[in-house]
Design a protein around this motif. Sequence first.
Motif, PDB file in Angstrom:
ATOM      1  N   MET A  62       2.717  28.655  22.580  1.00 37.02           N
ATOM      2  CA  MET A  62       3.893  29.517  22.628  1.00 37.02           C
ATOM      3  C   MET A  62       4.723  29.224  21.379  1.00 37.02           C
ATOM      4  O   MET A  62       5.678  28.459  21.443  1.00 37.02           O
ATOM      5  CB  MET A  62       4.702  29.257  23.900  1.00 37.02           C
ATOM      6  N   GLY A  63       4.290  29.798  20.254  1.00 40.18           N
ATOM      7  CA  GLY A  63       4.963  29.490  18.989  1.00 40.18           C
ATOM      8  C   GLY A  63       4.730  28.046  18.625  1.00 40.18           C
ATOM      9  O   GLY A  63       3.586  27.582  18.605  1.00 40.18           O
ATOM     10  N   ASN A  64       5.820  27.288  18.386  1.00 41.44           N
ATOM     11  CA  ASN A  64       5.668  25.874  18.054  1.00 41.44           C
ATOM     12  C   ASN A  64       5.697  24.977  19.288  1.00 41.44           C
ATOM     13  O   ASN A  64       5.754  23.761  19.177  1.00 41.44           O
ATOM     14  CB  ASN A  64       6.746  25.435  17.049  1.00 41.44           C
ATOM     15  N   THR A  65       5.634  25.603  20.470  1.00 38.09           N
ATOM     16  CA  THR A  65       5.673  24.874  21.734  1.00 38.09           C
ATOM     17  C   THR A  65       4.322  24.914  22.419  1.00 38.09           C
ATOM     18  O   THR A  65       3.697  25.967  22.517  1.00 38.09           O
ATOM     19  CB  THR A  65       6.737  25.488  22.675  1.00 38.09           C
ATOM     20  N   ALA A  66       3.893  23.760  22.901  1.00 38.44           N
ATOM     21  CA  ALA A  66       2.680  23.661  23.705  1.00 38.44           C
ATOM     22  C   ALA A  66       3.111  23.645  25.168  1.00 38.44           C
ATOM     23  O   ALA A  66       3.769  22.702  25.609  1.00 38.44           O
ATOM     24  CB  ALA A  66       1.916  22.386  23.371  1.00 38.44           C
ATOM     25  N   VAL A  90      -3.585  15.403  26.417  1.00 36.54           N
ATOM     26  CA  VAL A  90      -3.157  16.775  26.101  1.00 36.54           C
ATOM     27  C   VAL A  90      -2.028  16.758  25.071  1.00 36.54           C
ATOM     28  O   VAL A  90      -2.023  17.556  24.134  1.00 36.54           O
ATOM     29  CB  VAL A  90      -2.761  17.543  27.378  1.00 36.54           C
ATOM     30  N   MET A  91      -1.072  15.838  25.228  1.00 41.10           N
ATOM     31  CA  MET A  91       0.025  15.762  24.257  1.00 41.10           C
ATOM     32  C   MET A  91      -0.491  15.359  22.876  1.00 41.10           C
ATOM     33  O   MET A  91      -0.028  15.896  21.866  1.00 41.10           O
ATOM     34  CB  MET A  91       1.109  14.807  24.738  1.00 41.10           C
ATOM     35  N   ALA A  96      -1.706  16.962  17.372  1.00 34.34           N
ATOM     36  CA  ALA A  96      -2.702  17.125  16.308  1.00 34.34           C
ATOM     37  C   ALA A  96      -2.833  18.589  15.885  1.00 34.34           C
ATOM     38  O   ALA A  96      -3.141  18.868  14.726  1.00 34.34           O
ATOM     39  CB  ALA A  96      -4.054  16.582  16.765  1.00 34.34           C
ATOM     40  N   ALA A  97      -2.584  19.509  16.815  1.00 30.69           N
ATOM     41  CA  ALA A  97      -2.663  20.939  16.503  1.00 30.69           C
ATOM     42  C   ALA A  97      -1.399  21.454  15.822  1.00 30.69           C
ATOM     43  O   ALA A  97      -1.333  22.626  15.445  1.00 30.69           O
ATOM     44  CB  ALA A  97      -2.939  21.736  17.780  1.00 30.69           C
ATOM     45  N   ALA A 140       9.923  16.387  22.754  1.00 28.34           N
ATOM     46  CA  ALA A 140       9.414  16.516  21.390  1.00 28.34           C
ATOM     47  C   ALA A 140       8.054  15.850  21.312  1.00 28.34           C
ATOM     48  O   ALA A 140       7.767  14.894  22.025  1.00 28.34           O
ATOM     49  CB  ALA A 140      10.385  15.868  20.402  1.00 28.34           C
ATOM     50  N   LEU A 141       7.226  16.378  20.426  1.00 27.19           N
ATOM     51  CA  LEU A 141       5.919  15.757  20.195  1.00 27.19           C
ATOM     52  C   LEU A 141       5.959  14.950  18.914  1.00 27.19           C
ATOM     53  O   LEU A 141       5.157  14.141  18.615  1.00 27.19           O
ATOM     54  CB  LEU A 141       4.823  16.816  20.132  1.00 27.19           C
TER      55      LEU A 141
END
Length: 141
Positions: A62-66, A90-91, A96-97, A140-141
């Motif tokens: 979703m844009g810059n959101t996972a 998953v995080m 990494a993506a 935040a990631l």
Amino acid sequence: MRITEARTKAARAACFAVRRAVFIAEQNIPEVEEWDALDESCTHFLAEDDSGPLGCARLIAMGNTAKIGRVAVMAQARGAGLGRAIMLHVMAAARAAGFAQAMLEAQLYVIPFYEALGFVAEGPEYDDGSGILHRVMRRAL
């Protein structure tokens, strides 16, 4: 224990079997609420060992959101840290993506689990259509 991206039809079917057992059979979520068109386009993750599938999650861009969702662990595998391992995997994949943040819609009783992973609840409680109250959580990631 292996946690991998479910890239094959068989691996995705294993994820769906976990979701069917946990959400539909255990939590009585209506089948029509569990499956959606996003299942075809999102990234699925499968946790398994030699005995078979034990957990899953999915990631929606979703844009810059996972957006992480459909996190489920089979009853026989609970309490051993598998849910945490799935979320960390998953995080890490989301980071990494190139995603800047993660969000999810947590059932109220698992908010402390997600808080321990750094997520913060925001906004009011709501019914997502399943009859179970949720809250949005972000980190935040």
